[in-house]
Design an enzyme around this catalytic site. Sequence first.
Site, PDB file in Angstrom:
ATOM      1  N   PRO A   1       0.804  -1.223   0.000  1.00 57.92           N
ATOM      2  CA  PRO A   1       0.000   0.000   0.000  1.00 57.92           C
ATOM      3  C   PRO A   1       0.837   1.274   0.000  1.00 57.92           C
ATOM      4  O   PRO A   1       1.719   1.430   0.847  1.00 57.92           O
ATOM      5  CB  PRO A   1      -0.791  -0.125   1.306  1.00 57.92           C
TER       6      PRO A   1
ATOM      7  N   ASP B   1      -1.900   2.817   2.737  1.00 62.19           N
ATOM      8  CA  ASP B   1      -1.178   2.906   3.991  1.00 62.19           C
ATOM      9  C   ASP B   1      -1.503   4.284   4.569  1.00 62.19           C
ATOM     10  O   ASP B   1      -1.352   5.286   3.882  1.00 62.19           O
ATOM     11  CB  ASP B   1       0.323   2.802   3.694  1.00 62.19           C
TER      12      ASP B   1
ATOM     13  N   TRP C   1       5.132   0.145   9.639  1.00 60.85           N
ATOM     14  CA  TRP C   1       5.563  -1.001   8.829  1.00 60.85           C
ATOM     15  C   TRP C   1       4.913  -2.292   9.328  1.00 60.85           C
ATOM     16  O   TRP C   1       4.776  -3.250   8.587  1.00 60.85           O
ATOM     17  CB  TRP C   1       7.089  -1.147   8.860  1.00 60.85           C
TER      18      TRP C   1
ATOM     19  N   GLN D   1      12.595  -1.913  -0.193  1.00 59.47           N
ATOM     20  CA  GLN D   1      11.620  -2.638   0.629  1.00 59.47           C
ATOM     21  C   GLN D   1      12.157  -3.968   1.167  1.00 59.47           C
ATOM     22  O   GLN D   1      11.465  -4.643   1.920  1.00 59.47           O
ATOM     23  CB  GLN D   1      10.332  -2.882  -0.154  1.00 59.47           C
TER      24      GLN D   1
ATOM     25  N   TRP E   1       8.898  -3.243   3.567  1.00 60.59           N
ATOM     26  CA  TRP E   1       7.693  -4.069   3.464  1.00 60.59           C
ATOM     27  C   TRP E   1       7.982  -5.552   3.245  1.00 60.59           C
ATOM     28  O   TRP E   1       7.336  -6.405   3.833  1.00 60.59           O
ATOM     29  CB  TRP E   1       6.815  -3.536   2.333  1.00 60.59           C
TER      30      TRP E   1
ATOM     31  N   LYS F   1      19.976  10.859  -7.980  1.00 59.65           N
ATOM     32  CA  LYS F   1      18.717  10.596  -7.313  1.00 59.65           C
ATOM     33  C   LYS F   1      17.745  11.752  -7.578  1.00 59.65           C
ATOM     34  O   LYS F   1      18.142  12.912  -7.554  1.00 59.65           O
ATOM     35  CB  LYS F   1      18.997  10.493  -5.804  1.00 59.65           C
TER      36      LYS F   1
ATOM     37  N   LYS G   1      13.058  16.746  -4.910  1.00 57.37           N
ATOM     38  CA  LYS G   1      12.405  18.031  -5.136  1.00 57.37           C
ATOM     39  C   LYS G   1      13.411  19.172  -5.051  1.00 57.37           C
ATOM     40  O   LYS G   1      13.344  20.116  -5.822  1.00 57.37           O
ATOM     41  CB  LYS G   1      11.285  18.233  -4.101  1.00 57.37           C
TER      42      LYS G   1
END
Length: 1021
Positions: free
Chosen positions: A47, A86, A557, A594, A598, A631, A634
């Site tokens: 999620p 999530d 998590w 992850q 996750w 990478k 913003k």
Amino acid sequence: MFHSVNSKVNFPQVEENILNFWRNNNVFERSVESRRGGPRFVLYEGPPTANGSPGIHHVLSRVFKDIIPRYKAMKGYYTPRIAGWDTHGLPVELEVERELGFSSKAEIEEYGVDRFNTRCRESVFGYLKEWEAMTERIAFWVDLKHPYITMDNKYIETVWWAIKQMWDKGLVYQGYRVTPHCPRCGTSLSSHEVALGYQDNVEDPSVYIKFKVVPNTLVAVGRLLNIDINKPAYFLAWTTTPWTLPGNTALAVAADADYAVVEIDNEYLILADALRGSVGLEDYKVVKGLKGRDLVGIGYEPLYNPHKYSVGREHFPLGTEAGVHKTRSEPQGGLTYPVIDTDFVSMEEGTGIVHVAPAYGEVDFEAGMYHELDFVHPVDLQGNIIGSYPFSGKFVKDADPLIIDDLKSRGLLYRSERIRHTYPFCWRCEAPLLYYAKQTWYIKTTAVKESLIAGNNEINWYPEHIKYGRFGDWLENNVDWAFSRERYWGTPLNIWCCESCGRYECVGSVKDLEEKAGFAGLKEPSDLHRPFVDELTFDCPKCGAKMRRVPEVIDCWFDSGAMPVAQWHYPFENNTLLEDGRFPADYICEAVDQTRGWFYSLHAISTLLFNRPCFNNVICLGHILDAKGEKMSKTKGNVVEPWAIIDKYGADALRWYCFTASPPGNVRRFSEKSVAEVTRRFLLTLWNVYSFFVTYANIDRFTPDAEATLSFHSELDKWIISELNQLIIDVDTALDGYNPTEAGRKIENFVNDLSNWYVRRSRRRFWKSENDADKLSAYTTLYECLVTLSKLLAPFTPFLAEELYQNLVCSAFPEAPNSVHLADFPVVDVTKIDKRLSADTLLVMKISSLGRAARSQAGIKVRQPLAKLFVKTASRVQNNALKRLESQILEEVNVQALDIVDDPKVVLERLKGGRLADGGEIIVVLDTNIPPELAAEGLAREIVHRLQIMRRSAGFDIADYITTYYQGEAYMRKVMVDFADYIRQETLSRQLIEEVPGEGVFTESYKLGGYDILLAVKRLG
Ligand SMILES: [Zn+2]
Ligand SMILES: [Zn+2]
């Protein structure tokens, strides 16, 4: 008739129409329902949090999540796919804190936890509409109407149940330990969260500190050191975190290592002998060499006596339950700390003497316990120094320079530098993490470490190296899961504690809670979040006092990792989950970060609850970087906006790029240019073949016949159908093995061959005027290729696949499923695979391409016929094949004869004018001499080429008949007459007339081969 297809295509527009078609016809729902009864294929959706716009990395993972279930559905699997959101945790809280302009927990408490959590609840779906729009637009087929949401009461209740299972097995405990702590967020982090936030090249102080030896303890160890007792002696220790020095309560040495006492000016310094050089003491006199164990027991003066700075001084053993500490009652003045020996002293860096602050490091803490050291902790949970030091009130990192100055002024600083190293930061707010001793709730994952590792053996990882690499290592180095958070917006930790006797109890469901004696505080409608859950109390069964919930919430998590059961409100509902195929998942897919997020929380919870893994296959995606390999962020302004790409190129282009540009596990550099490139190289190539087919099929009124068995009139047809069937095997195998990249690349190669070999070499068969069996065979073959491609492509580029299928299949066969996504995956007909033909054609392609390379070296156009091509092949088998294939090569290279030779170099020398092209095993030599009759033929072809361009420029239809007019020099007139039949046929000219045409006729003048010619074309009415 097919609807006409313009070769100039606007993919985004085509896709919008198809989205409408899917929406209006519930194609996704039907693609699932129509397979009900088939074997189940389960995707777990990891999620996302919808409190920010979806980025390009979300698109990447969502299209990879999409492709496999689509493929399985076409293979007959029942594949319901459930969306999830999530909704808890620090990311959400931070966003709200930012909105409110808060920077500390005190401000939240003052604002009110209920108001704060209400804002969190609202904010988690701030971008829901955009997420849904993006999900639909990229054709990620997942049920967005019935998602699981981690903040729902039912979801929370299952999480409580899961924690209770672990509690009952004795796997939940509260530990007083050193944990990574974010001073800004005011909470502990788990080790997998820490792993998310390491930064390289972080600058920190690197200081060498002098700890003054207490002379009378020196006397106690005898004359061992062989020094003048009137000169001061110091232990030299090194640190990169000066702020931990006020917490220092011991120095550690390695018992077996060699140490030296060095005399420098009017003092002695003690350090490891091996490190004298790196510290800059190699040139000083060593007055004594000794072992580390000889130093143990010597005392030194604290740099900062805690009594002097109004800071608590405790000592081990510290209470483990509820944090009851003992306080030292020993003298405040004349305090000395000991030298101890430990096994963590490095001889690689520093001085071989390690400063130990039990409050600020895991090994320090353990050493503190073992040696019963003092425990001094002058830093609060916001990371500010307490007490009355000269630097009190400062944030620890800001205190560093002040501490260094202070020690320098006291003559206790030996050396001060800066270093760059890797340091952990908070993965959410980027504050530097501090290691603190404090109380935290843990899940004892180390108790099931062997099961975690055994379960991983059953999981298929793509790419494979993650299994025993990144993920396997993580499991091997497993530490207990610090899963409580001192925060507000999260699943409340379901542990209650008695106010009076300190008894703990874990509650496994709402009903359990309601049935407790003395239960009180429930308001309707119930909300299991803070602060409401904090009002729920019951009576302590032991002493009768009030049981209150502990203040912590849990790691978000844990929420997402519990989704296999929590999305179903198991076991309160759906309690057949483990037997009916909904658990475990066949497939999950997320990015490589992850493995510690996750992927790990799923695996850990599943192992703790059921002692088995909850996913069988996992694609682990590499990170996505900008075009320069940096990478995206913003602050750098290099974030790629997925909408901009989709609006310009369409979702299929972006999908195709994601699948084929690099293997899923690789780090990829994303740029708009690469999407433009795949559009041109693949999507437009296929579109042109499709447009070509429809255009000619409509001219000839070709109608596909499902009953027609292909009777081939051409080796070409046989060949491409053989390749097509091989492609079905290749794509099926690759997708079955979770390798969309391999599958996509095979499709791309096929489309390339289809366009550049099959269609190009068959063009004449479609152009010719008679509707004979050969033409029908060509149409039927190309039709079959395009229809099969539409089905093979359906999981990859669902829009383009649908466009092809709708036009080619639905228009001709009303009884067919009315979407390609309801169709079955193509099934191979192995009898149609002809390996020899395939090898033969490959040989022709190779030789032809070498022949053309020789031409381009010589600067001779392919339209100019040449006399001969000499070929050296790799084998006798190939020589025999060449005899069969000769005519194709003659056509492709446009030569009149082909000779097989042994030594091409000899041929090249013999020819006066020749070119050699070396393809390794195969070498060709092209005779580049142009005799007059070939020059004339070359001119005739050039004229045809010009006339064809003129037909297009004049706007004639492909099938229009014309009259051609010409005027030119005698030689040109002769060429027009000698090649009249050929020119007429190729240009659909009824007549070639030597005169200047009248007004309104499309006319051009050329200079060809040095001769002037005027050409004109006129459409016949
Ligand atoms: Zn933080
Ligand atoms: Zn009690």
